[in-house]
Design an enzyme around this catalytic site. Sequence first.
Site, PDB file in Angstrom:
ATOM      1  N   HIS A 159       0.914  -1.332   0.059  1.00 11.67           N
ATOM      2  CA  HIS A 159      -0.038   0.121  -0.125  1.00 11.67           C
ATOM      3  C   HIS A 159       0.763   1.215   0.030  1.00 11.67           C
ATOM      4  CE1 HIS A 159      -3.652  -2.411   0.264  1.00 11.67           C
ATOM      5  NE2 HIS A 159      -3.358  -2.600   1.545  1.00 11.67           N
ATOM      6  N   ASP A 194      -3.198 -10.354  -2.594  1.00 11.31           N
ATOM      7  CA  ASP A 194      -3.727  -9.843  -1.444  1.00 11.31           C
ATOM      8  C   ASP A 194      -5.279  -9.475  -1.456  1.00 11.31           C
ATOM      9  OD1 ASP A 194      -2.163  -8.371   1.555  1.00 11.31           O
ATOM     10  OD2 ASP A 194      -4.144  -7.646   0.756  1.00 11.31           O
ATOM     11  N   HIS A 196      -6.420  -7.140  -0.494  1.00  7.90           N
ATOM     12  CA  HIS A 196      -6.897  -5.783  -0.796  1.00  7.90           C
ATOM     13  C   HIS A 196      -5.941  -5.226  -2.012  1.00  7.90           C
ATOM     14  CE1 HIS A 196      -7.594  -5.779   3.672  1.00  7.90           C
ATOM     15  NE2 HIS A 196      -8.599  -5.310   3.371  1.00  7.90           N
ATOM     16  N   ASP A 283      -4.567 -12.761   3.521  1.00 10.26           N
ATOM     17  CA  ASP A 283      -5.863 -12.413   4.074  1.00 10.26           C
ATOM     18  C   ASP A 283      -7.115 -12.776   3.172  1.00 10.26           C
ATOM     19  OD1 ASP A 283      -4.776 -10.772   2.131  1.00 10.26           O
ATOM     20  OD2 ASP A 283      -4.907  -8.918   3.581  1.00 10.26           O
TER      21      ASP A 283
END
Length: 342
Positions: A159, A194, A196, A283
């Site tokens: 990120h 991921d 996200h 995740d």
Amino acid sequence: MKVVYSDKHQLHDPQFFISRGKVKRSNEQPERGARLLAAASGAGHEIIAPDDYGAGPRAAVHAPRYLRFLETAHARWRELPDASDEVIANVHPFPGEPCAYPEHIVGLAGYHMGDTACPIGAGTWEAAVWSAHCATHAARLVLDGERAAYALCRPPGHHAYTERANGFCYLNNTAIAAQCLRAVHPRVAILDLDVHHGNGTQGIFYRRADVLTVSLHADAYNTTPFFVGHAHETGEGDGLGYNINRPLAVGTGDEGYLAALKRVCLEIQAFAPGALVVALGLDAHEKDPYKGLAVTTPGFAAILAQVASLGLPTVLVQEGGYLSDDLGPNLASALRGFESAA
């Protein structure tokens, strides 16, 4: 497979996190590193410490003023009267408005920190630096002839933008590994698994044609990072066509995930990279606290086996995957799946 790990990650123990308006302890805790290490060691993988590669690898990805900020922010913050233990931004520039670069540490925090999920504590900088060294060392192992290597990076990185921390991330380990591989390979692909979207990684390479960025993630209209990570984002300028987002419906399980992965593997093959970086988020698991997708533990083996079938020199970089009884087994399953097909 060799596992690159530094116990320096324990220096980063963020306490502040806001979830739906409530202040809580961060989900990105040192125990994540301990559980992942135990799983990798228990599965028989060789654990090695990274070398110190100096500032070069991170400076190849991040802006000088951002790196200065990260290194000095905590000390400067603590000089403020009645300051908190961690640097936490509370004011941010608004996109599209005129924006001067601030001098005050409160303004700098708002400029270089995208949200409240990336507090900077006394040990954050050192932990982030050694996390990046793990990624660099794994990339160097692959450049030296290893078929694959796994960087157990904490804090994570995907990120983080060129000059903005965001979402638990400070230095973009995945981008640093890819840039290291570019020293030898004219084209490198990044596959982000991921739950996200890897918004920082996308931002770093969005205008480049030498690094293909591909992300499979829970639909960003319904989960963080919300503002980016959508299918229409395909790159700009020289990078047009070299960014691929494949958002998945929240709750997608193994079958739907593997079908989407098969499609993006074909797109990676068409790019013909010399090496691959996998942003290995765990995740996407059905029992992860974020519950964006519903991949099973055996599903990670199938996913990584499909990735390994690309036949590329591969750096696996740890990204997300949060505390549950399944975190360690998910990593063991992923590494086993990759090696079964390598």
